[in-house]
Design an enzyme around this catalytic site. Structure first.
Site, PDB file in Angstrom:
ATOM      1  N   ASN A 149       0.802  -1.228   0.000  1.00  0.00           N
ATOM      2  CA  ASN A 149       0.000   0.000   0.000  1.00  0.00           C
ATOM      3  C   ASN A 149       0.834   1.276   0.000  1.00  0.00           C
ATOM      4  OD1 ASN A 149       0.356  -1.300   2.700  1.00  0.00           O
ATOM      5  ND2 ASN A 149      -0.302   0.712   3.401  1.00  0.00           N
ATOM      6  N   GLN A 183      -5.186  -4.057  -1.628  1.00  0.00           N
ATOM      7  CA  GLN A 183      -4.845  -3.133  -2.720  1.00  0.00           C
ATOM      8  C   GLN A 183      -4.803  -3.864  -4.066  1.00  0.00           C
ATOM      9  OE1 GLN A 183      -4.799   0.071  -2.197  1.00  0.00           O
ATOM     10  NE2 GLN A 183      -4.424   0.284  -0.012  1.00  0.00           N
ATOM     11  N   SER A 203     -11.150  -5.283   1.149  1.00  0.00           N
ATOM     12  CA  SER A 203     -11.825  -4.154   1.778  1.00  0.00           C
ATOM     13  C   SER A 203     -12.639  -3.395   0.740  1.00  0.00           C
ATOM     14  CB  SER A 203     -10.762  -3.241   2.393  1.00  0.00           C
ATOM     15  OG  SER A 203     -11.384  -2.126   2.957  1.00  0.00           O
ATOM     16  N   SER A 204     -13.861  -3.066   1.120  1.00  0.00           N
ATOM     17  CA  SER A 204     -14.786  -2.409   0.189  1.00  0.00           C
ATOM     18  C   SER A 204     -14.411  -0.967  -0.126  1.00  0.00           C
ATOM     19  CB  SER A 204     -16.184  -2.491   0.817  1.00  0.00           C
ATOM     20  OG  SER A 204     -17.030  -1.502   0.369  1.00  0.00           O
ATOM     21  N   HIS A 205     -13.888  -0.250   0.902  1.00  0.00           N
ATOM     22  CA  HIS A 205     -13.700   1.190   0.689  1.00  0.00           C
ATOM     23  C   HIS A 205     -12.483   1.534  -0.155  1.00  0.00           C
ATOM     24  CE1 HIS A 205     -10.624   2.188   3.888  1.00  0.00           C
ATOM     25  NE2 HIS A 205     -11.013   1.004   4.317  1.00  0.00           N
ATOM     26  N   CYS A 321      -2.914   5.190   5.738  1.00  0.00           N
ATOM     27  CA  CYS A 321      -4.205   4.528   5.675  1.00  0.00           C
ATOM     28  C   CYS A 321      -5.071   4.978   6.822  1.00  0.00           C
ATOM     29  CB  CYS A 321      -4.046   3.015   5.715  1.00  0.00           C
ATOM     30  SG  CYS A 321      -3.675   2.388   4.087  1.00  0.00           S
TER      31      CYS A 321
HETATM   32  N1  PLP Z   1      -4.399  -3.823   4.363  1.00  0.00           N
HETATM   33  C1  PLP Z   1      -4.011  -2.884   3.481  1.00  0.00           C
HETATM   34  C2  PLP Z   1      -2.922  -3.194   2.507  1.00  0.00           C
HETATM   35  C3  PLP Z   1      -4.611  -1.626   3.475  1.00  0.00           C
HETATM   36  O1  PLP Z   1      -4.196  -0.699   2.615  1.00  0.00           O
HETATM   37  C4  PLP Z   1      -5.639  -1.373   4.409  1.00  0.00           C
HETATM   38  C5  PLP Z   1      -6.223  -0.022   4.442  1.00  0.00           C
HETATM   39  O2  PLP Z   1      -6.329   0.647   5.398  1.00  0.00           O
HETATM   40  C6  PLP Z   1      -6.033  -2.395   5.302  1.00  0.00           C
HETATM   41  C7  PLP Z   1      -5.377  -3.601   5.245  1.00  0.00           C
HETATM   42  C8  PLP Z   1      -7.139  -2.212   6.292  1.00  0.00           C
HETATM   43  O3  PLP Z   1      -8.407  -2.277   5.640  1.00  0.00           O
HETATM   44  P1  PLP Z   1      -9.757  -1.878   6.383  1.00  0.00           P
HETATM   45  O4  PLP Z   1      -9.802  -0.401   6.425  1.00  0.00           O
HETATM   46  O5  PLP Z   1     -10.858  -2.470   5.529  1.00  0.00           O
HETATM   47  O6  PLP Z   1      -9.746  -2.512   7.716  1.00  0.00           O
END
Ligand code: PLP
Length: 374
Positions: A149, A183, A203-205, A321
């Protein structure tokens, strides 16, 4: 329009009109709890299973291998906390470039007596040789993300799983291979089945779906969870299902196009502008996602992001994030072999299908102008 200046799509995306429509239609039309045994409960249950079928079909997995959760963080938690049932602690291997949703488990597992080995990722990529050397007869789980990410580096999951399977045979013990595919979903082509992965999270968002909803893939369709709670999602994730968000997530995923030429054009053009103007690119040259472009400048990233934010742009420093806190993502970049100075100046620009090429170019030029002025 705000979205034109929004280049922080690896942190979160703006919900798409189709996903929002699916959310509101589902919320209004399916009032029952899918676990209730009256007519409305039955309808909601059928809708839930229909969404699961649609999602699983695009992902080319069986519906019974897919579980909806509140997000990737919870999906990861379900898998990693299941280790705590083990009669005696063993070894877990993760990479140094994992998202906190995975890496934060290191402390918990160590406290419970597990050995957690972290693999470096020189140049952005986890080395299959290092993985091979790290696996022992005590290894129970390997967790390596598909797309990083911070830089967008696409890991060679195929080889990493093959190495794991080879060692599994050698030691005669199952090793669970987990991959954080947050990602990657809807952004790069992959097949969980041909890769022979045991577990993956989504992850949906990150794909213009609703917030607070995610999914977990389990090859065997089961796992020993810490708590089954109400037994929803076959006991893998208890709690009333967030049906409208599941509908929005499915709709967003189904809308992800196969053709990525729009994103590739934005990525390539923006990257070219930086390169032509002497800005160092941290994202790899090959095996990299066109959705994430990481650069570094001589300015500390929090200074540059602040200046850009003041001008209305949304980008992030390193890997924000969860926030733009100082130092976020720096450790990950250093694990990839970048200097402390390069890591401190890192800026992540991330795209989605609604991103505009002209605005992306404008942003690149703005960054170059600021850097020159300094
Ligand atoms: N893993 C990665 C590589 C991410 O970029 C994110 C984003 O925050 C997450 C996990 C966590 O996802 P979520 O916000 O759906 O818990």
């Amino acid at each position: 329009m705000l979205s034109e200046f929004y280049f922080d799509n690896a942190a979160t995306t703006i919900i798409s009109p189709e996903a929002l429509k699916s959310y509101s239609e589902c919320a209004l039309e399916y009032m029952g709890n899918p676990s209730a045994n009256h007519r409305e409960g039955q309808r909601a249950h059928e809708k839930l299973e229909e969404e699961r079928r649609l999602f699983a079909s695009k992902l080319k997995i069986k519906p019974e291998q897919l579980f909806f959760t509140s997000g990737a963080t919870e999906s990861i938690q379900i898998v990693l906390s299941s280790l705590l049932w083990a009669k005696s602690p063993g070894e877990v291997i993760i990479s140094k470039i994992e998202h906190e949703a995975v890496s934060s488990w290191s402390g918990i597992l160590k406290e419970k007596g597990w050995v957690v080995k972290t693999l470096k990722a020189k140049g952005g990529f986890v080395s299959p040789e290092e993985l091979e050397e790290s696996i022992t007869e005590k290894t129970r789980l390997v967790a390596i993300m598909m797309v990083n990410n911070v830089t967008g580096a696409i890991q060679d999951i195929d080889t990493l799983v093959k190495v794991t399977r080879r060692k599994e045979k050698e030691f005669g013990r199952k090793i669970f291979f987990f991959s954080d595919c947050v990602q990657a979903l809807g952004k790069i082509p992959f097949s969980l089945t041909s890769l022979d992965i045991d577990g993956a999270c989504f992850s949906s968002h990150k794909i213009a779906g609703a917030r607070g909803i995610g999914a977990l893939f389990l090859k065997k369709g089961e796992i020993q969870t810490l708590a089954k709670a109400g037994g929803q999602e076959k006991g893998v994730r208890g709690g009333t299902e967030n049906l409208p968000s599941i509908a929005a997530f499915t709709s967003a995923y189904l809308s992800c196009p196969e053709d990525m030429s729009d994103i590739e054009e934005i990525y390539n053009e923006t990257r070219k502008i930086f390169q032509e103007n002497g800005i160092k690119i941290l994202s790899p040259e090959t095996n990299t996602s066109p959705f994430i472009l990481s650069i570094t400048t001589p300015l500390p990233s929090e200074v540059l992001t602040r200046m850009l934010i003041d001008k209305g742009w949304c980008v992030s420093s390193g890997s924000a994030c969860s926030n733009n806190a100082k130092g976020k993502g720096e450790g990950i970049l250093q694990a990839m072999g970048f200097s402390a100075k390069d890591s401190r100046g890192a800026i992540r620009i991330s795209f989605f299908h609604y991103s505009s090429l002209s605005r992306a170019k404008e942003l690149a030029e703005e960054i170059i102008k600021i850097v020159r002025e300094f």
